[in-house]
Design a protein around this motif. Structure first.
Motif, PDB file in Angstrom:
ATOM      1  N   ASP A  55       0.815  -1.212   0.000  1.00 48.82           N
ATOM      2  CA  ASP A  55       0.000   0.000   0.000  1.00 48.82           C
ATOM      3  C   ASP A  55       0.854   1.270   0.000  1.00 48.82           C
ATOM      4  O   ASP A  55       0.542   2.247  -0.643  1.00 48.82           O
ATOM      5  CB  ASP A  55      -0.924   0.020   1.224  1.00 48.82           C
ATOM      6  CG  ASP A  55      -2.101  -0.922   1.051  1.00 48.82           C
ATOM      7  OD1 ASP A  55      -2.549  -1.500   2.050  1.00 48.82           O
ATOM      8  OD2 ASP A  55      -2.569  -1.072  -0.094  1.00 48.82           O
ATOM      9  N   GLY A  77      -1.791   4.844  -0.278  1.00 48.81           N
ATOM     10  CA  GLY A  77      -2.588   3.949  -1.087  1.00 48.81           C
ATOM     11  C   GLY A  77      -3.157   4.699  -2.280  1.00 48.81           C
ATOM     12  O   GLY A  77      -2.819   5.862  -2.528  1.00 48.81           O
ATOM     13  N   THR A  79      -2.551   0.711  -7.340  1.00 44.07           N
ATOM     14  CA  THR A  79      -1.720   0.321  -6.196  1.00 44.07           C
ATOM     15  C   THR A  79      -0.278   0.088  -6.601  1.00 44.07           C
ATOM     16  O   THR A  79       0.649   0.471  -5.891  1.00 44.07           O
ATOM     17  CB  THR A  79      -2.275  -0.974  -5.563  1.00 44.07           C
ATOM     18  OG1 THR A  79      -3.582  -0.730  -5.069  1.00 44.07           O
ATOM     19  CG2 THR A  79      -1.373  -1.445  -4.414  1.00 44.07           C
TER      20      THR A  79
END
Lengths: 114, 114
Positions: free
Chosen positions: A30, A51, A71
């Motif tokens: 993330d 993120g 991502t």
């Protein structure tokens, strides 16, 4: 070996050009980061992301911008390159947001602006 | 001011010899200290991490020590190899949370000669 990639590895470009440095990771992390490192000097954090759709400025002021639409992808853009932007740019990612988590670094992009 | 100082700045040793690299920090509060190895033209790779309660951590021929009272750490390399030639970076984090910030040293450039 970490699965984090940066392109190009080396870039020589003239003043005023727009450039985008690419960074991708296949670990599903993330958190991602961009650092700037000059020879013999410490790494300086210039951008980070928690993120998708999250971006924050780091400790060192930078004229660059970043985006996080996916991502795995965290590109850095300079709208108008200048000689003062000459440096090595390192991308990194980590699984979570706690500081004890390992940051995995890409190989870096060495940028030279003429 | 939170700082991380490393010494020596550079070091040359012969293959097979041992060496010790030093890291002094003034970061407060303290969460953890990490040693990274950065090969020329590559991104840093984590070697060890130590939290407040740990005073030694080994990774193969690399042994890191931490004295949280004096705010000093060392990285000892045993039976050096040519592949140990790299920059070794000490990184200190001030919090073990999402608020944690990393402070980077400038690194010790180690050269191992045959």
């Amino acid at each position: 070996e970490a699965d984090i990639y940066q392109t190009p590895r080396y870039l020589v470009i003239g003043t005023g050009k727009k450039i985008t440095l690419e960074c991708s990771q296949t670990m599903g992390h993330d958190k991602m980061y961009w650092y700037q490192q000059d020879p013999g000097m410490e790494l300086h954090l210039i951008h980070y992301s928690y993120g998708v759709n999250s971006t924050e400025k780091g400790d060192l002021s930078s004229e660059s911008t970043v985006s996080r639409i996916r991502t795995e992808h965290f590109p850095l853009t300079l709208e108008s390159a200048r000689p003062s932007h000459t440096s090595q740019y390192l991308c990194a990612s980590s699984e979570s947001t706690i500081s004890t988590d390992t940051q995995y670094f890409g190989p870096g992009t060495r940028l030279t602006v003429l | 001011k939170n700082q991380v100082e490393q010494s020596p700045q550079s070091l040359i040793i012969l293959e097979g010899k041992n060496c010790t690299l030093q890291c002094n920090y003034t970061v407060s509060p303290f969460s953890n200290l990490r040693w990274y190895k950065q090969d020329t033209g590559r991104g840093p790779v984590s070697l060890t991490i130590m939290t407040f309660s740990e005073n030694t951590k080994s990774n193969g021929r690399y042994t890191a020590t931490l004295d949280a009272d004096t705010k000093q750490s060392s990285l000892h390399i045993t039976a050096s190899q040519l592949s140990d030639s790299a920059s070794y970076i000490c990184v200190v984090s001030d919090r073990g949370s999402t608020l944690g910030r990393l402070y980077f040293g400038r690194g010790t450039q180690l050269t191992v000669w045959p």
